[in-house]
Motif scaffolding. Structure first.
Motif, PDB file in Angstrom:
ATOM      1  N   GLN A 277     -12.400  -9.486  -2.279  1.00  0.00           N
ATOM      2  CA  GLN A 277     -11.258  -8.991  -1.505  1.00  0.00           C
ATOM      3  C   GLN A 277     -10.682  -7.702  -2.070  1.00  0.00           C
ATOM      4  N   VAL A 278     -10.186  -6.867  -1.134  1.00  0.00           N
ATOM      5  CA  VAL A 278      -9.374  -5.704  -1.458  1.00  0.00           C
ATOM      6  C   VAL A 278      -8.240  -5.673  -0.440  1.00  0.00           C
ATOM      7  N   THR A 279      -7.186  -4.921  -0.747  1.00  0.00           N
ATOM      8  CA  THR A 279      -6.116  -4.729   0.226  1.00  0.00           C
ATOM      9  C   THR A 279      -6.054  -3.257   0.606  1.00  0.00           C
ATOM     10  N   ILE A 280      -5.520  -3.015   1.806  1.00  0.00           N
ATOM     11  CA  ILE A 280      -5.242  -1.657   2.266  1.00  0.00           C
ATOM     12  C   ILE A 280      -3.767  -1.605   2.645  1.00  0.00           C
ATOM     13  N   PRO A 281      -3.114  -0.452   2.494  1.00  0.00           N
ATOM     14  CA  PRO A 281      -1.665  -0.369   2.758  1.00  0.00           C
ATOM     15  C   PRO A 281      -1.339  -0.220   4.247  1.00  0.00           C
ATOM     16  N   VAL A 282      -1.737  -1.212   5.012  1.00  0.00           N
ATOM     17  CA  VAL A 282      -1.466  -1.239   6.448  1.00  0.00           C
ATOM     18  C   VAL A 282      -0.769  -2.560   6.738  1.00  0.00           C
ATOM     19  N   GLY A 283       0.477  -2.481   7.190  1.00  0.00           N
ATOM     20  CA  GLY A 283       1.239  -3.694   7.456  1.00  0.00           C
ATOM     21  C   GLY A 283       1.539  -3.873   8.926  1.00  0.00           C
ATOM     22  N   PHE A 284       1.859  -5.094   9.286  1.00  0.00           N
ATOM     23  CA  PHE A 284       2.165  -5.462  10.662  1.00  0.00           C
ATOM     24  C   PHE A 284       3.367  -6.399  10.672  1.00  0.00           C
TER      25      PHE A 284
ATOM     26  N   SER B  17     -25.866  -0.006   3.553  1.00  0.00           N
ATOM     27  CA  SER B  17     -26.455   0.305   2.255  1.00  0.00           C
ATOM     28  C   SER B  17     -26.002  -0.652   1.155  1.00  0.00           C
ATOM     29  N   SER B  18     -24.795  -1.201   1.274  1.00  0.00           N
ATOM     30  CA  SER B  18     -24.283  -2.099   0.238  1.00  0.00           C
ATOM     31  C   SER B  18     -24.550  -3.564   0.544  1.00  0.00           C
ATOM     32  N   GLY B  19     -24.729  -3.880   1.824  1.00  0.00           N
ATOM     33  CA  GLY B  19     -24.911  -5.280   2.227  1.00  0.00           C
ATOM     34  C   GLY B  19     -23.602  -6.047   2.336  1.00  0.00           C
ATOM     35  N   ALA B  20     -22.481  -5.411   2.031  1.00  0.00           N
ATOM     36  CA  ALA B  20     -21.174  -6.075   2.074  1.00  0.00           C
ATOM     37  C   ALA B  20     -20.559  -5.880   3.453  1.00  0.00           C
ATOM     38  N   LEU B  21     -20.447  -6.947   4.198  1.00  0.00           N
ATOM     39  CA  LEU B  21     -19.878  -6.899   5.537  1.00  0.00           C
ATOM     40  C   LEU B  21     -18.461  -7.448   5.519  1.00  0.00           C
ATOM     41  N   LEU B  22     -17.607  -6.892   6.344  1.00  0.00           N
ATOM     42  CA  LEU B  22     -16.234  -7.368   6.479  1.00  0.00           C
ATOM     43  C   LEU B  22     -16.264  -8.704   7.214  1.00  0.00           C
ATOM     44  N   SER B  23     -15.693  -9.744   6.606  1.00  0.00           N
ATOM     45  CA  SER B  23     -15.740 -11.062   7.251  1.00  0.00           C
ATOM     46  C   SER B  23     -14.386 -11.517   7.760  1.00  0.00           C
ATOM     47  N   THR B  24     -13.299 -11.195   7.048  1.00  0.00           N
ATOM     48  CA  THR B  24     -11.975 -11.658   7.451  1.00  0.00           C
ATOM     49  C   THR B  24     -10.944 -10.570   7.198  1.00  0.00           C
ATOM     50  N   ILE B  25     -10.013 -10.415   8.133  1.00  0.00           N
ATOM     51  CA  ILE B  25      -8.882  -9.502   7.990  1.00  0.00           C
ATOM     52  C   ILE B  25      -7.624 -10.363   8.004  1.00  0.00           C
ATOM     53  N   THR B  26      -6.814 -10.247   6.955  1.00  0.00           N
ATOM     54  CA  THR B  26      -5.586 -11.027   6.865  1.00  0.00           C
ATOM     55  C   THR B  26      -4.408 -10.070   6.745  1.00  0.00           C
ATOM     56  N   PRO B  27      -3.668  -9.869   7.838  1.00  0.00           N
ATOM     57  CA  PRO B  27      -2.560  -8.911   7.798  1.00  0.00           C
ATOM     58  C   PRO B  27      -1.340  -9.465   7.074  1.00  0.00           C
ATOM     59  N   GLY B  28      -0.613  -8.562   6.446  1.00  0.00           N
ATOM     60  CA  GLY B  28       0.677  -8.884   5.858  1.00  0.00           C
ATOM     61  C   GLY B  28       1.684  -7.870   6.358  1.00  0.00           C
TER      62      GLY B  28
ATOM     63  N   SER C 239       3.258  -5.619   4.549  1.00  0.00           N
ATOM     64  CA  SER C 239       3.133  -4.321   3.882  1.00  0.00           C
ATOM     65  C   SER C 239       1.702  -3.953   3.533  1.00  0.00           C
ATOM     66  N   LYS C 240       0.789  -4.912   3.608  1.00  0.00           N
ATOM     67  CA  LYS C 240      -0.618  -4.633   3.309  1.00  0.00           C
ATOM     68  C   LYS C 240      -1.493  -5.631   4.057  1.00  0.00           C
ATOM     69  N   THR C 241      -2.756  -5.270   4.207  1.00  0.00           N
ATOM     70  CA  THR C 241      -3.728  -6.123   4.875  1.00  0.00           C
ATOM     71  C   THR C 241      -4.848  -6.418   3.892  1.00  0.00           C
ATOM     72  N   THR C 242      -5.232  -7.687   3.799  1.00  0.00           N
ATOM     73  CA  THR C 242      -6.315  -8.095   2.905  1.00  0.00           C
ATOM     74  C   THR C 242      -7.627  -8.114   3.674  1.00  0.00           C
ATOM     75  N   LEU C 243      -8.624  -7.455   3.100  1.00  0.00           N
ATOM     76  CA  LEU C 243      -9.970  -7.440   3.668  1.00  0.00           C
ATOM     77  C   LEU C 243     -10.861  -8.322   2.802  1.00  0.00           C
ATOM     78  N   THR C 244     -11.527  -9.277   3.421  1.00  0.00           N
ATOM     79  CA  THR C 244     -12.446 -10.155   2.704  1.00  0.00           C
ATOM     80  C   THR C 244     -13.861  -9.841   3.169  1.00  0.00           C
ATOM     81  N   PHE C 245     -14.759  -9.720   2.214  1.00  0.00           N
ATOM     82  CA  PHE C 245     -16.142  -9.360   2.502  1.00  0.00           C
ATOM     83  C   PHE C 245     -17.065 -10.560   2.321  1.00  0.00           C
ATOM     84  N   THR C 246     -18.269 -10.441   2.850  1.00  0.00           N
ATOM     85  CA  THR C 246     -19.237 -11.537   2.805  1.00  0.00           C
ATOM     86  C   THR C 246     -19.837 -11.741   1.426  1.00  0.00           C
ATOM     87  N   GLN C 247     -19.649 -10.785   0.535  1.00  0.00           N
ATOM     88  CA  GLN C 247     -20.204 -10.904  -0.813  1.00  0.00           C
ATOM     89  C   GLN C 247     -19.295 -10.188  -1.807  1.00  0.00           C
TER      90      GLN C 247
END
Length: 134
Positions: free
Chosen positions: A117-124, A24-35, A37-45
């Motif tokens: 980009q947004v981050t989520i509190p999931v670390g690795f 519905s939004s057209g925003a697809l997840l393109s890249t996941i960058t783990p940290g 303490s947090k993981t960065t999610l990058t979208f296509t738009q």
């Protein structure tokens, strides 16, 4: 606690909820960058208009499987530990007393200076390489 500060919800209680999907939004997840303490999610738009700090996001394990590599391993070669990483990113929780998987949403935080980009509190661990490229 005693529960004295709690109030029971009445049948008239309504909560406003807006649910968006990648379709519905057209925003697809393109890249996941783990940290660690947090993981960065990058979208296509641009997702600035879609997310505010504190909003919730769920990511389907099927969406993660497509194009996701863990320590350079494709999904067909994932170890049991790799599958746990995917479940963690997807927010999937399996309780010991049930054979049911429960999905738990992640709170997002917008990344200053980035509209995609947004981050989520999931670390690795810092040694883990998780990559998603669409």
């Amino acid at each position: 606690g005693s529960g004295t500060a709690c109030t029971a919800q009445s049948a008239a209680t309504n909560l406003a909820v807006t649910a968006l999907t990648s379709e519905s939004s057209g925003a697809l997840l393109s890249t996941i960058t783990p940290g660690t303490s947090k993981t960065t999610l990058t979208f296509t738009q641009d997702v600035d208009a879609l997310f505010e700090d504190g909003d919730l996001i769920t990511i389907s394990s099927a969406a993660l499987t497509a194009g996701l590599t863990i320590d350079t391993r494709a999904s067909t070669a994932w170890t049991e530990q790799d599958k746990l990483v995917v479940r963690k990113l997807a927010g999937e929780q399996l309780f010991r007393d049930q054979a049911v998987v429960h999905r738990v949403a992640h709170r997002v935080t917008r990344v200053p200076g980035s509209t995609r980009q947004v981050t989520i509190p999931v670390g690795f661990p810092s040694t883990l390489r998780v990559e998603k490229r669409s």
